[in-house]
Design an enzyme around this catalytic site. Structure first.
Site, PDB file in Angstrom:
ATOM      1  N   ASP A   1     -84.757  23.149 -48.951  1.00  0.00           N
ATOM      2  CA  ASP A   1     -84.056  23.504 -50.290  1.00  0.00           C
ATOM      3  C   ASP A   1     -84.477  23.773 -51.152  1.00  0.00           C
ATOM      4  OD1 ASP A   1     -81.573  24.037 -48.308  1.00  0.00           O
ATOM      5  OD2 ASP A   1     -81.323  21.917 -48.747  1.00  0.00           O
TER       6      ASP A   1
HETATM    7  N1  URA Z   1     -81.548  20.099 -44.357  1.00  0.00           N
HETATM    8  C1  URA Z   1     -81.841  19.914 -45.698  1.00  0.00           C
HETATM    9  O1  URA Z   1     -80.434  19.430 -46.220  1.00  0.00           O
HETATM   10  N2  URA Z   1     -82.257  21.131 -46.455  1.00  0.00           N
HETATM   11  C2  URA Z   1     -83.582  21.004 -46.279  1.00  0.00           C
HETATM   12  O2  URA Z   1     -84.227  21.145 -47.928  1.00  0.00           O
HETATM   13  C3  URA Z   1     -84.443  20.806 -45.237  1.00  0.00           C
HETATM   14  C4  URA Z   1     -83.237  20.281 -44.300  1.00  0.00           C
END
Ligand code: URA
Length: 237
Positions: free
Chosen positions: A101
């Site tokens: 993310d």
């Molecule tokens: N899980 C999440 O919630 N976000 C990420 O960026 C990676 C794994």
């Protein structure tokens, strides 16, 4: 791989230029004129443009320490793509093997080898990804045993029909209350780590990927990248 991709990998042409060359009938695969950019070809095929034989460049493999406010995408949007950090030729022809993310930091693998990234990403391959997670609600020692067990059994995420695969939750220190933990998972569902903690009534306030398989971010500084060694590439073949 697709014929247009093979042409890009073996020449300086962009994907749209490769398509134009294909349309013009200048490309032959095993002696036959080929016009379909989506045609599947293999490195063992004889592929020629205007009678000149093509040899695909070797695939490329990198690791990057992603910083916050960047995105794992092949286009720049509100935030810039992590691919901008790579000071290599045609960086935007590469893809990210397992996205993070925008607000997540840490280890990102980048390549142009689709089979290799499949081995990293596919839940069937059970490649472990370890995240350091900072939580809004500290986990007490008392509750941790049950929580570790719950994560190992699988968590029911909202909107999903099956439980998550077994995950390993580890408390980082031995203190009474702990809001920093490590979580190892083998899948990459959308916002998976955040949703797993939400499902048990907590909230992720910081997330950092430290390790993929046995490959660690180690001392790579934020925003830095490097080429993987042959041994590191071989971990996911
Ligand atoms: N899980 C999440 O919630 N976000 C990420 O960026 C990676 C794994």
């Amino acid at each position: 791989m697709r014929l247009d991709k093979f042409i890009c990998k073996s020449t300086e042409l962009t994907r749209s230029e490769a398509k134009k060359v294909l349309k013009s009938g200048e490309v032959r695969v095993n002696g036959e004129i080929a016009k379909n950019p989506a045609m599947q070809v293999h490195e063992n095929n004889t592929i020629e443009i205007d009678g000149h034989s093509l040899t695909a460049r070797r695939s490329r493999y990198f690791m990057l320490h992603k910083v916050a406010d960047t995105i794992c995408s092949n286009v720049n949007e509100v935030y810039p793509s992590v691919l901008n950090f790579l000071d290599v030729d045609k960086a935007f022809d590469l893809h990210i093997a397992g996205r993070l993310d925008a607000d997540t930091t840490g280890l990102v693998l980048i390549t142009d080898d689709g089979r290799w990234s499949h081995n990293v990403i596919s839940p069937k391959k059970e490649c472990q990804k370890t995240y350091r997670v900072w939580l809004r609600n500290p986990i007490t020692t008392e509750k941790s045993v049950a929580l570790i067990e719950q994560f190992s059994q699988g968590i029911q995420l909202q909107g999903e029909s099956s439980l998550t695969k077994p995950a390993i939750l580890t408390l980082v220190t031995d203190t009474e209350v702990e809001n920093e933990v490590l979580l190892t998972i083998t899948e990459g569902k959308y916002h998976q780590v955040k949703r797993m903690f939400a499902a048990v009534g907590n909230r992720v306030i910081g997330l950092h990927r430290e390790q993929i398989g046995s490959l660690k971010l180690a001392d790579l500084a934020p925003g830095e990248w490097r080429t993987l060694t042959e041994d590191e590439v071989a971990l996911f073949i």
